[in-house]
Design a protein around this motif. Structure first.
Motif, PDB file in Angstrom:
ATOM      1  N   ALA A   1       6.063  -0.309  -5.882  1.00  0.00           N
ATOM      2  CA  ALA A   1       5.661   0.828  -5.049  1.00  0.00           C
ATOM      3  C   ALA A   1       4.758   0.297  -3.946  1.00  0.00           C
ATOM      4  N   PRO A   2       5.337  -0.202  -2.846  1.00  0.00           N
ATOM      5  CA  PRO A   2       4.554  -0.919  -1.840  1.00  0.00           C
ATOM      6  C   PRO A   2       3.635  -0.056  -0.979  1.00  0.00           C
ATOM      7  N   GLY A   3       3.764   1.247  -1.028  1.00  0.00           N
ATOM      8  CA  GLY A   3       2.951   2.106  -0.179  1.00  0.00           C
ATOM      9  C   GLY A   3       1.595   2.434  -0.776  1.00  0.00           C
ATOM     10  N   THR A   4       0.878   3.295  -0.076  1.00  0.00           N
ATOM     11  CA  THR A   4      -0.443   3.727  -0.532  1.00  0.00           C
ATOM     12  C   THR A   4      -0.359   4.425  -1.881  1.00  0.00           C
ATOM     13  N   GLU A   5       0.748   5.130  -2.124  1.00  0.00           N
ATOM     14  CA  GLU A   5       0.889   5.868  -3.379  1.00  0.00           C
ATOM     15  C   GLU A   5       0.767   4.944  -4.593  1.00  0.00           C
ATOM     16  N   GLY A   6       1.382   3.762  -4.510  1.00  0.00           N
ATOM     17  CA  GLY A   6       1.306   2.829  -5.634  1.00  0.00           C
ATOM     18  C   GLY A   6      -0.115   2.378  -5.907  1.00  0.00           C
TER      19      GLY A   6
END
Length: 208
Positions: free
Chosen positions: A11-16
């Protein structure tokens, strides 16, 4: 893989980053606290938290003047989030299990460098210090095979190359007694994987 933040491979985005941070704590945090701890901007963290709350993965509770967030551990995806948060621990577990099977066993094995400090990136090597007992020859086929196997396994587990720094016990103790700068660097951030902790300088050497 960035072993310091392995969730970014999934999950490379901020969410991860936000989910892994919430999985690591039991106390609700504000958006600003989460932004600071993940290194993301307050705007990006707040946006991710709102989206995750809409999906039910994050619980948002008003606590004026802030909104406090926590991971919804009853969500069906919560075990996946926890597994992402535990990826670094999983690497350490596998390394320790690998060294436990060694025969001949190392006198000492540890993780050091950027991976141990948690400031590595996708191109970083996984640095391993391995100290060989003095009664084991450096060219012992069994020893060489073990070094080769752990190097191969680290690459299979992470996609990162293992950088193995190997010494014999006497050779390493000599570096300690000489106050070699490499030793100070290793001591500063090493994570013990097998064997004894790094020896201190000899009493005779300290007295001189």
């Amino acid at each position: 893989m960035n072993v310091s933040a392995p969730q970014r491979s999934i999950a490379p985005g901020t969410e991860g980053d936000v989910l892994v941070e919430l999985a690591a704590v039991d106390v609700p945090r504000s958006g600003r606290q989460i932004a600071e701890r993940t290194g993301r901007s307050h705007v990006a963290a707040s946006r991710a938290l709102r989206q995750l709350a809409e999906q039910g993965l994050v619980i948002a509770k008003s606590h004026p003047p802030a909104i406090l967030y926590s991971l919804n551990r009853d969500h069906i995806a919560a075990p996946v989030v926890q597994a992402m948060a535990d990826l670094r621990c999983e690497l350490l577990r596998r390394l320790r299990e690998h060294f436990e099977r060694w025969s001949p066993a190392p006198s000492h094995a540890s993780l050091f460098g950027s991976t141990a400090r948690r400031d590595s990136n996708e191109q970083s090597d996984v640095d391993l210090l391995v100290i060989r007992l003095d009664d084991v020859d450096a060219d012992d086929p069994r020893w060489e095979q073990q070094l080769s196997e752990i190097s191969d396994d680290v690459y299979r587990w992470t996609g990162n190359h293992a950088q193995i720094v190997e010494f014999g016990e006497s050779e390493f103790r000599g570096l300690i007694d000489e106050d070699h700068p490499t030793i100070a660097s290793i001591r500063a951030d090493s994570v013990l994987l097998a064997g004894r902790r790094l020896p201190a300088r000899s009493a005779r050497r300290r007295a001189t």
